[in-house]
Design an enzyme around this catalytic site. Structure first.
Site, PDB file in Angstrom:
ATOM      1  N   ARG B 323       0.859  -1.192   0.000  1.00 20.97           N
ATOM      2  CA  ARG B 323       0.000   0.000   0.000  1.00 20.97           C
ATOM      3  C   ARG B 323       0.890   1.234   0.000  1.00 20.97           C
ATOM      4  NH1 ARG B 323      -2.624   1.291   5.336  1.00 20.97           N
ATOM      5  NH2 ARG B 323      -1.053   2.922   5.316  1.00 20.97           N
ATOM      6  N   HIS B 327      -3.741   4.915   4.325  1.00 25.87           N
ATOM      7  CA  HIS B 327      -4.984   4.135   4.340  1.00 25.87           C
ATOM      8  C   HIS B 327      -6.109   4.918   3.664  1.00 25.87           C
ATOM      9  CE1 HIS B 327      -8.296   1.669   5.772  1.00 25.87           C
ATOM     10  NE2 HIS B 327      -8.839   2.747   6.330  1.00 25.87           N
ATOM     11  N   TYR B 336       3.875   5.936  11.337  1.00 30.88           N
ATOM     12  CA  TYR B 336       4.063   4.575  11.870  1.00 30.88           C
ATOM     13  C   TYR B 336       4.978   3.688  11.026  1.00 30.88           C
ATOM     14  CZ  TYR B 336       0.026   4.085   8.705  1.00 30.88           C
ATOM     15  OH  TYR B 336      -0.819   4.150   7.631  1.00 30.88           O
TER      16      TYR B 336
END
Lengths: 338, 424
Positions: B323, B327, B336
């Protein structure tokens, strides 16, 4: 006309729909070869074949998810959840998917499923075989919730539910499966045989969802009930001699608001009876509706007679169960006879 | 306070000889922000190295597949090995165009969100090969139960771009009439099931759909999609149980893009096992596939589809991808994971790899690529402009009465009364 128990009437409804519509199929835990733990699907697999009535894994969420997929495809599945207490693992499927699919897809996909499930106590089933979860479905817009009280109604309502294009939760009062239990556990329960509502025609007929039945006409007060409590209420009314009108809601969504309002405006008094615990129960909604629409006709506060706000207690089943004695007290209070 | 118990319990550890105290394990990714990114733990395989079993091979003979990686495109852009699907240049170029259109659309609509034109957006950057190859490999009678990173499915089937943008803007021309969050499309005629924000809850619908098709004796199959994070949901496992029990004609897929918002795959249970290996316990084949390899995705999907169509049941496919974006528009992945983690991703970029393949087989060049990019960019620009003419979020919306539509097939008195109460 044949006399049927509620189990036989439900079985007859399922058989008639299986014969009538190739898109109807049944699956659930133990419903296939064995015919269901309450025998509602007995003989259907043998008569209609494996693919029309078959066993499912013990995975309630999976059962409902699969049914929704089938419904979206164009079938009319009638999954069984063995006890209404076991429907909770499938709650997300019912709330987030079945109830919302039409809305979020603008009608491209729908979930015309009928989820049958026995509910209610009085069989010494303890807290995992006795609950009445109707309020948690009534709260979810997009779901219909139907609760019959007689064999005749059970068949007509189940056929209407299966033919309905929206998801229907069909709660079967298991205490009424074999007879019109009136809330007096110390007395022999008569079977359905001989009861007028046990006369059930062969073949298809429908009772429209959202139409209440006036079980007993009266002037002194209105009793609103559904499922098992209809028979408890009738027995209580007969015992105490108060001329109460008894309305069997038959479905709580859609709700026959007109019948409720007409009756309460006539009697000026209202007692709501359900087996589910009181706080946050469907009786609260009924009470609010009556207050909003009949306030100037009311002669007394609306009363709720319900299960206590405890889990269903095994040894105290008949202390928990809102039986005739508690309804009679409430009727006396609202009519000023106390 | 005195203990109720006759023998008071001491807090001091009393260890038997040679026993360590128990220790709770909390999985952690190999690198966090500021640390050196790498994917040394990711098991790879050479392109062309994995044998392609016949579709009727018994499950017992394919149990090695979840622990290898099916790849077709090698580092030089050549299609190698038994899984190469043998597509013609026209199909390949159509696939490239759909992937590029997806990426260009994502970039432009992400910017539209930043400009306040909509409330929400999710990109599928780096994952375009999966949806596009599946959309092209499957038929018009098949139904995809998508994730929210499968815009490519619609792009490959030429879904109208302005309808997408209208949905994203929730404007008066929104095909879903303002009732659904941006990008949670529904497009039945395009084989695209109604999306929702919670992914696992429709995995079982795919199985039910497939069972219904089999029940009727029809031809269509179903494709269920979830991400790596969702494999932890009970829905995932119940769907696999039903798929296996009833040999449903369904392809169940896990898009393993390494991150579920901020949780790495170890939190979903893949620290030692692969997601494809979940298939083993259900007795269905599990394939682990290079998700950035358009040809491998196509080939694996086709293999699973042929099995489904031959009444051989379901297949679980894990697509290994990355990815690249956050998100959603509400996420900032630099919080993160290392900022440059995408640069270390070993399976490359799906658009670049298919482009290199087209050039390697002599049907494509930089000039044509630039022209195609320009053409697609113009198409997307025109669609956004058309939707903006209808209106962006808030500037235009469907009639408010739409709020009360489609709750039920026929509204009951509650809906009717509330509509009136709102003054409609």
């Amino acid at each position: 006309m044949p006399s049927m128990t509620m189990i036989q009437a439900l079985n007859s409804a399922l058989a008639d729909k299986l014969a009538d519509d190739a898109d109807v199929l049944i699956f659930g835990e133990d419903v296939g070869y064995f015919g269901g733990v309450f025998r509602v699907t007995a003989g259907l697999q043998e008569r209609f074949g494996l693919q029309r009535c078959f066993d499912a894994p013990i995975a309630e969420s999976g059962i409902i998810a699969t049914a929704i997929g089938m419904g979206a495809y164009g079938l009319r599945p009638v999954p069984e959840i063995q006890f209404a207490d076991y429907i909770l693992p499938a709650y997300d499927q019912l709330v987030s998917e079945a109830a919302r699919l039409r809305y979020r897809s603008s009608g491209e996909f729908t979930a015309p499923i009928t989820v049958r499930s026995p509910y209610g106590g009085g069989i010494f089933g303890g807290q995992t075989h006795s609950q009445s979860p109707e309020a948690i479905f009534a709260h979810i817009t997009g779901l219909k919730t139907v609760i019959p009280s007689t064999p005749y109604d059970a068949k007509g309502l189940l056929i209407a539910a299966i033919e309905d294009d929206d998801p229907v939760i069909f709660l079967e009062p298991k205490r009424l499966y074999n007879g019109p239990f009136d809330g007096r556990p110390d007395q022999q329960v008569p079977g359905w045989h001989g009861h007028p509502a046990a006369e059930v025609p062969e073949g298809l007929y429908r009772i429209p969802l959202g139409k209440a039945a006036t079980v007993r006409e009266g002037e002194a007060a209105t009793v609103l009930a559904y499922g098992t409590m209809v028979h408890v209420a009738l027995s209580a009314i007969e015992e105490c001699g108060i001329d109460a009108e008894l309305i069997d809601l038959r479905s709580i969504v859609p709700l026959d608001i007109d019948a409720i309002v007409a009756s309460v405006q006539k009697t000026g008094r209202c007692v709501i009876l359900h087996e589910a615990s009181r706080f946050g129960g469907f009786g609260g909604e009924l009470s609010a509706l009556v207050q909003e629409r009949c306030f100037y006709h009311l002669e007394a506060p609306v009363e709720r007679v319900c299960g206590w706000d405890t889990p269903y207690p095994h040894a105290f089943e008949w202390d928990y169960f809102p039986g005739p004695a508690r309804l009679i007290k409430a009727l006396r209070r609202v009519t000023g006879e106390a | 306070m005195r203990s109720r118990y006759k023998y008071a319990v001491s807090n001091a550890p009393v260890l038997r000889p040679n026993r360590l105290p128990l220790r709770l394990h909390i999985p952690e990714p190999v690198a966090r922000p500021g640390e050196a990114a790498h994917f040394g733990n990711l098991a790879l395989a050479e392109a062309g190295a994995v044998a392609r079993p016949d579709i009727d091979t018994v499950e017992a003979d394919v149990r090695h597949l979840p622990y290898t990686l099916i790849r077709v495109l090698d580092d030089d852009g050549h299609a190698v090995g038994p899984w190469a699907p043998g597509l013609d240049a026209e199909q390949l170029i159509a696939g490239l165009a759909a992937m590029l259109r997806t990426r260009i659309f994502d970039d432009r609509l992400f910017r539209a969100h930043r400009q306040g034109k909509t409330s929400f957006y999710m990109k599928c950057t780096g994952e375009e090969a999966i949806a596009v190859a599946q959309s092209m490999a499957l038929g018009r009678n098949d139904m995809c139960f998508p994730t929210y990173r499968m815009l490519g499915w619609l792009m490959a089937r030429d879904y109208p771009l302005d309808a997408l943008v209208n949905q994203i803007f929730s404007n008066a021309a929104d095909p879903l009439a303002g009732r659904q969050l941006p990008i949670l499309y529904s497009a039945r005629d395009y084989g695209f099931y109604s999306l929702s924000g919670n992914l696992g809850s429709r995995f079982g619908h795919a199985v039910g759909w497939a069972m219904a098709s089999a029940y009727r004796g029809d031809e269509g199959i179903a494709l269920g999609m979830v991400g790596d994070g969702t494999t932890a949901e009970g829905d995932f496992h119940e769907a696999l149980t039903f798929a296996a029990v009833y040999r449903a004609p369904v392809i169940l897929c896990v898009t393993n893009n390494q991150w579920a918002i901020s949780s790495f795959t170890g939190i979903a249970g893949a620290e030692t096992a692969t997601f494809a290996a979940k298939a083993l316990a259900y007795g269905i084949p599990g394939l682990r596939v290079d998700g950035n390899d358009f040809l491998a995705v196509w080939a694996a999907t086709q293999w699973a589809a042929e099995r489904a169509r031959a009444n051989l049941g379901s297949t679980l496919i894990e697509f290994v991808t990355y990815r690249v974006a956050g998100h959603s528009t509400s996420d900032d992945p630099t919080q993160y994971r290392p900022k440059d983690e995408a640069d270390h991703w070993p399976l490359g970029d799906p658009v670049d790899r298919l482009k290199a393949h087209l050039i390697a087989i002599g049907v494509w060049d930089e000039e044509r690529h630039a022209a195609l990019t320009k053409q697609l960019d113009d198409e997307v620009k025109a669609a956004v402009k058309a939707a903006e003419a209808v209106g962006t979020l808030g500037a235009s919306k469907p009639p408010v009465g739409e709020m009360f539509e489609c709750v039920f097939k026929d509204a009951d008195w509650r809906i009717d009364e509330q509509r009136t109460e709102l003054g409609l």
